[in-house]
Scaffold this active site. Structure first.
Site, PDB file in Angstrom:
ATOM      1  N   SER A   1      41.654 -13.094   7.599  1.00 16.82           N
ATOM      2  CA  SER A   1      40.463 -12.787   8.388  1.00 16.82           C
ATOM      3  C   SER A   1      39.443 -13.916   8.385  1.00 16.82           C
ATOM      4  O   SER A   1      39.456 -14.787   7.518  1.00 16.82           O
ATOM      5  CB  SER A   1      39.782 -11.542   7.841  1.00 16.82           C
ATOM      6  OG  SER A   1      40.705 -10.529   7.650  1.00 16.82           O
ATOM      7  N   GLN A   2      38.542 -13.826   9.333  1.00 15.46           N
ATOM      8  CA  GLN A   2      37.430 -14.769   9.413  1.00 15.46           C
ATOM      9  C   GLN A   2      36.566 -14.594   8.150  1.00 15.46           C
ATOM     10  O   GLN A   2      36.207 -13.467   7.799  1.00 15.46           O
ATOM     11  CB  GLN A   2      36.627 -14.435  10.669  1.00 15.46           C
ATOM     12  CG  GLN A   2      35.526 -15.395  10.970  1.00 15.46           C
ATOM     13  CD  GLN A   2      34.684 -14.928  12.160  1.00 15.46           C
ATOM     14  OE1 GLN A   2      34.896 -13.852  12.702  1.00 15.46           O
ATOM     15  NE2 GLN A   2      33.726 -15.749  12.542  1.00 15.46           N
TER      16      GLN A   2
END
Lengths: 250, 815
Positions: free
Chosen positions: A100-101
Site C-alpha cells: 500500500s501507499q
C-alpha cells in the site's frame, strides 16, 4: 622473501579492501535509505496537516511516525522496485498483490489508536510491511494471509528483519483468529464483499477495525468500524483527503 | 494510364479485407475488455485505428513504386494482415502492461505505446490493400468503396454471430484464415499471371498451417492479475469450471472447494448469519455475481434480509415484484425469501439465465423455475416500456461492480436505465402505493444517489405529482444505499416501519418526509451528513442551485444524454489534482479523463500524420507547388470522416431505444448503415459522371433532410415502433436507416472520383486524411454527446456535411 610476503599479503589486503568497500557501500546504502525514509515521513506529515480535518488532529501519533521512520520498506518490495520504495506510492509485489501507499498505511495505523498493550489482527498479510509497522506500535500482532506463497514469504521476511513477535498464519481470514481473540484492533486489507460477522464478534468493546475500500492500487475511502462499551457497532466513512463536495450555503 | 475495371475477385478481396478489419476492431475491444478493462480497450483501439491514417501517408509517399507492382503489393499486404492479426496480438500479450499503474509509472506509458504500434499494424496492412486499390482503380472508386462498405457491414454482422459460437482468441485465427483466402483470390483469380506456382503452394501451406495452429493451440488470454477473477483464483481450491462467450461478455463460472465464496454486498454489521455456499460468475473476468445455493429453507438465505434493498418488503405486503437486471438471481432470492406471490425477473444475457435455469438449477434450488417466477430475457428498459402490467415493486440493484463504478470508469458508457424518461416509465408501471427501489453503492463523496434523487424529482414533477418530496425515502448502510420512490405519499406507519427496519440493522435514515437533522448520520457516520444534506436540498429547497454548486455533475441524465455515470466537472479538476498525492485518487473521475486523453492522442498523432508530411514533403505527397487545392481535399475528406461517424453513433444510440437491446441495435444500425452506404456508393457513379460540382448537393441535402426529420421526431418514431413485435421493429428500423445510409455512402466516392479526374496523386493522401478524421470522430462524438446530447451531435454533423459541400474538390481551376 619480501616479494613472497608481498604476494601472501596482497590477496588478504585485497579481500579486506573489497570487504571494506562493500561494507561502506552497504552502510552508505543504509544511510541513504534512512534519509529517504525520513523524507517520506516529512511528506506524510505535511499531507496529514493538510487533511487534519478528518483525523481530528494535525499530527499523527509519534509512535506511528517513528515506526515509518524505522521499518525498511525497501525490504518488502521486489528487488527491481527498491529505488521506488520510499516514494509515496503503492507498488506491485507479485501474485497480483500490492504494497500500500505509505500515507494510507500511516493513517490506517493511526486511526486504530494502538498502544504497546494492544492486540491487533491483520487480515491479508500481503507484503508484510503493514504488519511490521503494526509490530512497531503494538505489542501483539497476528496476521493471516490466504495465498500460501505470499504468507510463507512474509513470515520469513518478518523473522529475518527481527519481527519474531508477529504471529502469522496461512488460511482463510473470514473467521478471524479465534484462539487469540478478542482484539483491540483489526485491519482488513484483503478485499471482501462485506465485513465478516465473525470479525466484528472478535473485536473487544471499545475496539476498532479499519478497512480500505477500493482496488489494489487505489484506495477509494476508509471504513473505520468502532464497537463501543455496550457492543454497539458504528462505522465512519473516511475520505483520506480534505475535500468538501458541497459549496455555498447548503 | 487507364486501368481496366477491377476484377470481381479483387473486389471480393477488398470486401473480405474490410470485413475482417472491422471484425478485428470489434474483436480487439472484446479481447481487451477481458484482459484489461473496457475503457482501456476503447483507448487503445481508438488509437490503433490510426493504422488507417498511417497507411494513407505511406501510400501517398510510395504510390508510384507500389502501383508498378500492384498485384504483389496487394498480395503481400493481405498476407501480412493475415499473419499480424493473431501475431501482433500474441506479441502484445507478452508486454507486461498494467493499466492501473499508468498514473505512477513511466514504464507503463512506453508499454502502452508499444501496444498501440502492435495493434495498429493489422489495420495498416488492411488499409494499404483498400487505399492502394482506390488509387489503382480510381475511375471505379465508387465500386471499390461499395465493396469496402458492404464488407464492413457484413463484418459487423458476422463478428457478432462468431462471438456467440467461438471464444474470442480463436476468432483471431478465423480472421487470419480469411485474410489468407483473400490473398489466394488475388493470386489465383485476379492476377493469375503475376504469381508463380510456388507462391500459390506457399500461401496454401500458410493457410493450412495457420488453421491447424489455430485449432490446436491454446493461446490462453493473459488477463491482468488485478482483475477480480484472477484475484479470486489465487485462493487455494478455486478454479474456473466453465466459460461461455458471447458479444455481451465472457462468462466464467468459478467454484471454490476449500474456502467458500461469500458474496453478500451491503450486509448489515448486525448480521450474524453468513451466506450459504456460492458459485462465482464473472463477466469479462470482473464484475462478480454469485449463484447462491438454496435448498428451499428460507433460514439459509436470511442474510438477504440484512441489506438495504430489503426495505420495501417490510413496509407493506407486496404481491407482484419486478426485478430488473436479475442476473444470477440474488434479488429474486430476496423476493422469494419474503414470500412474494409473483416475481417477474428481467435479464439481458441469456447465458446467465441458462446457468441458473439449467446448468446449476439444482444448486440454485430451481430458483427461476417455480410457477410464480417468470424470467424474461430482455433489456430492462424495453421490457418496462412494452409491459402492460403494474407492479407493487420494481427493483434495480447494483448492476455494476463497485471497483469500476467508484473509479468513475463507467463515465463513457451510456445507460438508459437511470434517465429521467426511464424513471418516469418505471413510475407509470407502479400500482397505486407501489415502490420503485433503486440500490446503489455508497461512494464518498456521494455521486450516484444525489443524481438519482434529482432525476426522480424531475420525473415526478413531469408526472405532475404534487409534493414529490413526500414520495421519497433514502436509507444507507456503510456500503449501499437504497432510494425508494412510492406511487403516493409515504404514510406514518410506513415511516415507523422504516425506522424500525433501519434501527435493527444499523442503517441510517438519510431522508424521509418529515425527517429532522437529529435523526441522521448515526450509524455509518460521514464527516457531514452529506446524503441528508443533498436529499433535503434537492427535494425541499432550490434543487437547481445545489446541482450547480455541487462539485460533481449530478444533473439528471436524459435519453438524449444518457450518461448517468458522467460525474466529472471541469471546475473541480484543479482541486482534485492538487489532492492526488495525498490519496485523493478516489476523487478522480477517470473515465472522462481517459476519453480526453484518447482525444488528445488521436488528434495529435493525426495532426503529425497530416501536417508534418504537408510541411516537409509536399512534392512527394503529390501536391504541386503553389497549389492550394490540397486544402480543399483536407477539408472535404476530414469533414466527411467526422460527420459520418457522428451520425452513425447518434443513431445507434437513438435506435437502442427502439430495439431496446444494445447489441441488436448496434448490429442492425451499423450493418444497415454500412450496407446501404455501400449501395449508395455504387449508385454515386451516376452522379459523378457529370463534372458538375453542384451534384454533391443532392446526397448532402438528402442526409440533412432525413436526419433532421428523424432526430426531431424521434419520440414519435419510438412510440410508433414500440407497439410492434421485434421483427417488425427491426424491419422498420432498417427501412428508416437505409435511405440515410444510402445518401451517406455517396460523398466519399464522389470526392475520389473528382480527384481521379483532376489530381489523382492526392487520392492516397485523401484516404489517410479520412482515416485520421474517422478515429478522432469516434472519440469526439462521445464527448459532444456527453456535453450536449445526441440531437446536437447530429446537427453538428450536418454542419460538417455543409462545410464538406462547400469545399468539394471540383475542377482544378477552383483549387
Amino acid at each position: 622473501m619480501k616479494n613472497k610476503s608481498h604476494f601472501v599479503m596482497s590477496p588478504l589486503i585485497m579481500a579486506g579492501l573489497i570487504l571494506a568497500c562493500l561494507m561502506r557501500s552497504v552502510l552508505a546504502e543504509e544511510a541513504e535509505y534512512t534519509k529517504q525514509r525520513q523524507r517520506l515521513v516529512d511528506l506524510i506529515e505535511v499531507d496529514v496537516r493538510l487533511t487534519g480535518q478528518f483525523l481530528g488532529k494535525d499530527v499523527l501519533d509519534e509512535h506511528v511516525l517513528q515506526a515509518l521512520r524505522k521499518v525498511p520498506r525497501h525490504e518488502f518490495v521486489p528487488e527491481n522496485l527498491r529505488p521506488y520504495a520510499y516514494q509515496n506510492k503503492p507498488l506491485p509485489i507479485g501474485h497480483g498483490q500490492t504494497i500500500s501507499q505509505p500515507y494510507i498505511v500511516a493513517i490506517m495505523t493511526d486511526l486504530l489508536g494502538l498502544t504497546q498493550n494492544s492486540r491487533v489482527l491483520e487480515i491479508g498479510t500481503g507484503s508484510a510491511y503493514q504488519a511490521a509497522v503494526l509490530a512497531e506500535v503494538a505489542g501483539n500482532v497476528y496476521s493471516i494471509e490466504i495465498i500460501e506463497a505470499l504468507g510463507q514469504k512474509a513470515a520469513g521476511l518478518l523473522k529475518s528483519l527481527g519481527y519474531e513477535a508477529v504471529q502469522t498464519r496461512v488460511g482463510d481470514g473470514y473467521y478471524g483468529w479465534e484462539a487469540a481473540a478478542p482484539f483491540d484492533a483489526i485491519i482488513v486489507t484483503a478485499s471482501a464483499s462485506h465485513i465478516p460477522p465473525p470479525l466484528i464478534k472478535q473485536l473487544k468493546p471499545g475496539g476498532r477495525m479499519i478497512i480500505p475500500v477500493g482496488s489494489r492500487f487505489t484506495v477509494q475511502h476508509l471504513i473505520l468500524v468502532s464497537k463501543d462499551q455496550d457492543n454497539k457497532v458504528t462505522t465512519r466513512q473516511i475520505l483520506p483527503v480534505s475535500f468538501v463536495p458541497l459549496t455555498g450555503q447548503h | 494510364m487507364v486501368k481496366a475495371k477491377p476484377a470481381y475477385s479483387l473486389l471480393l478481396a477488398v470486401f473480405i479485407t474490410s470485413a475482417c478489419s472491422l471484425a478485428y476492431e470489434v474483436l480487439l475491444i472484446r479481447l481487451f475488455s477481458i484482459i484489461q478493462w473496457h475503457h482501456f480497450a476503447y483507448l487503445i483501439i481508438s488509437l490503433a485505428l490510426l493504422g488507417y491514417g498511417v497507411s494513407g501517408v505511406f501510400l501517398a509517399f510510395n504510390r508510384a513504386r507500389l502501383t508498378a507492382v500492384y498485384p504483389r503489393a496487394i498480395f503481400a499486404n493481405l498476407v501480412l494482415f493475415a499473419l499480424s492479426v493473431p501475431g501482433c496480438f500474441w506479441i502484445s500479450q507478452q508486454i507486461p502492461f498494467n493499466s492501473v499503474q499508468i498514473l505512477w509509472s513511466i514504464q507503463q506509458f512506453w508499454f502502452m505505446c508499444a501496444l498501440y504500434v502492435l495493434l495498429a499494424l493489422p489495420f495498416f496492412f488492411a488499409a494499404n490493400v483498400i487505399g492502394l486499390t482506390f488509387y489503382q482503380y480510381r475511375q471505379d472508386a465508387s465500386l471499390i468503396y461499395a465493396a469496402d462498405l458492404c464488407g464492413a457491414g457484413i463484418g459487423s454482422l458476422s463478428i457478432i454471430g462468431a462471438l456467440f459460437v467461438l471464444l474470442p482468441d480463436k476468432i483471431l485465427f478465423v480472421l487470419a484464415g480469411f485474410g489468407l483466402s483473400a490473398a489466394m483470390l488475388v493470386m489465383a483469380l485476379a492476377f493469375r499471371g503475376a504469381f508463380g506456382k510456388a507462391s500459390v503452394w506457399m500461401t496454401l501451406f500458410m493457410l493450412v498451417a495457420l488453421s491447424a495452429f489455430g485449432l490446436l493451440s491454446d493461446m490462453s488470454l493473459t488477463v491482468s492479475p488485478y482483475k477480480d477473477l484472477n484475484q479470486l483464483l489465487r485462493i487455494p481450491g478455486t478454479r474456473v469450471v466453465e466459460q461461455y462467450s458471447s458479444p455481451l461478455g465472457l462468462l466464467s463460472v468459478v467454484e471454490s472447494t476449500q474456502m467458500p465464496l461469500r458474496h453478500a454486498p451491503g450486509l448489515s454489521l448486525n448480521a450474524d448469519s453468513e451466506p450459504p455456499p456460492q458459485l462465482g460468475v464473472f463477466t469479462d473476468a470482473d464484475n462478480m455475481s454469485a449463484i447462491t445455493q438454496y435448498d428451499g429453507n428460507p433460514e439459509t438465505i436470511s442474510h438477504l434480509d440484512q441489506t438495504t434493498s430489503a426495505l420495501p418488503y417490510h413496509l407493506q405486503k407486496l404481491h407482484r415484484v419486478l426485478i430488473l437486471g436479475a442476473g444470477t438471481g440474488s434479488d429474486v432470492l430476496q423476493a422469494r425469501y419474503h414470500g412474494i406471490e409473483h416475481i417477474d425477473a428481467v435479464e439481458l444475457n441469456p447465458q446467465i439465465v441458462d446457468l441458473v435455469k439449467k446448468k446449476y438449477a439444482g444448486f440454485a434450488g430451481q430458483l427461476y423455475d417455480p410457477d410464480h417466477v417468470t424470467v424474461h430475457i430482455a433489456e430492462a428498459r424495453g421490457f418496462v416500456a412494452t409491459s402492460r402490467e403494474q407492479f407493487d415493486l420494481i427493483a434495480i440493484s447494483l448492476l455494476d461492480a463497485f471497483g469500476a463504478s467508484a473509479a468513475g470508469l463507467y463515465a463513457l458508457s451510456e445507460t438508459y436505465l437511470y434517465t429521467e424518461q426511464a424513471i418516469a416509465e418505471y413510475l407509470r408501471h407502479l400500482k397505486p402505493g407501489g415502490y420503485l427501489g433503486l440500490t446503489r453503492w455508497i461512494k464518498v463523496p456521494p455521486r450516484d444517489l444525489p443524481k438519482l434523487i434529482a432525476t426522480v424529482k424531475k420525473a415526478l414533477t413531469h408526472l405532475k405529482v404534487n409534493n414529490p418530496e413526500r414520495n421519497i425515502v433514502l436509507i444507507r448502510s456503510w456500503q449501499t444505499g437504497t432510494l425508494l420512490v412510492k406511487n403516493g405519499a409515504f404514510s406514518d406507519s410506513e415511516i415507523a416501519e422504516l425506522k424500525h427496519f433501519c434501527e435493527a440493522r444499523s442503517f441510517d435514515t438519510d431522508y424521509y418526509p418529515g425527517i429532522n437533522a437529529t435523526e441522521v448520520n448515526r450509524f455509518n457516520i460521514m464527516q457531514e451528513p452529506y446524503y441528508y444534506q443533498a436529499a433535503t436540498a434537492l427535494l425541499v429547497e432550490q434543487g437547481e442551485d445545489f446541482i450547480a454548486d455541487y462539485k460533481f455533475n449530478i444533473e439528471p441524465s436524459t435519453d438524449d444524454r444518457p450518461y448517468f455515470f458522467h460525474f466529472f466537472k471541469w471546475r473541480t479538476l484543479p482541486e482534485i489534482l492538487s489532492l492526488l498525492g495525498q490519496g485523493g485518487i478516489s476523487l478522480l473521475e477517470s473515465g472522462y479523463l481517459l476519453l480526453l486523453i484518447g482525444l488528445v492522442q488521436a488528434a495529435s498523432v493525426s495532426l503529425i500524420l497530416i501536417v508534418v508530411p504537408l510541411a516537409l514533403w509536399k512534392r512527394k505527397l503529390g501536391i504541386s507547388s503553389g497549389s492550394r487545392r490540397h486544402f480543399r481535399v483536407l477539408s472535404y475528406f476530414s469533414c466527411l470522416g467526422l460527420a459520418f461517424l457522428f451520425i452513425e453513433i447518434a443513431f445507434i444510440q437513438k435506435f437502442i431505444l427502439v430495439m431496446h437491446h444494445p447489441l441488436y441495435a448496434m448490429t442492425v444500425v451499423v450493418s444497415t448503415f454500412l450496407l446501404s452506404a455501400g449501395i449508395g456508393s455504387h449508385y454515386s457513379k451516376k452522379l459523378s459522371e457529370t463534372i458538375e460540382k453542384s451534384m454533391i448537393i443532392w446526397p448532402i441535402a438528402g442526409i440533412s433532410l432525413v436526419s433532421t426529420l428523424y432526430i426531431l421526431n424521434f419520440e414519435g418514431i419510438i412510440d410508433f415502433l414500440l407497439q410492434m413485435n421485434d421483427l417488425t421493429k427491426i424491419i422498420c428500423s432498417v427501412g428508416l436507416i437505409a435511405p440515410l445510409g444510402f445518401c451517406m455512402g455517396m460523398p466519399f466516392p464522389m470526392g475520389l472520383s473528382s480527384l481521379s479526374r483532376t489530381t489523382p496523386e492526392l487520392i492516397p493522401w485523401a484516404w489517410g486524411v479520412n482515416g485520421c478524421a474517422s478515429v478522432v470522430s469516434a472519440i469526439l462524438a462521445t464527448l459532444i454527446a456527453m456535453q450536449f446530447g445526441f440531437t446536437v451531435l447530429v446537427f453538428m454533423a450536418l454542419g460538417l456535411y455543409g462545410l464538406a459541400a462547400l469545399s468539394f474538390p471540383g475542377s482544378v481551376r477552383e483549387g
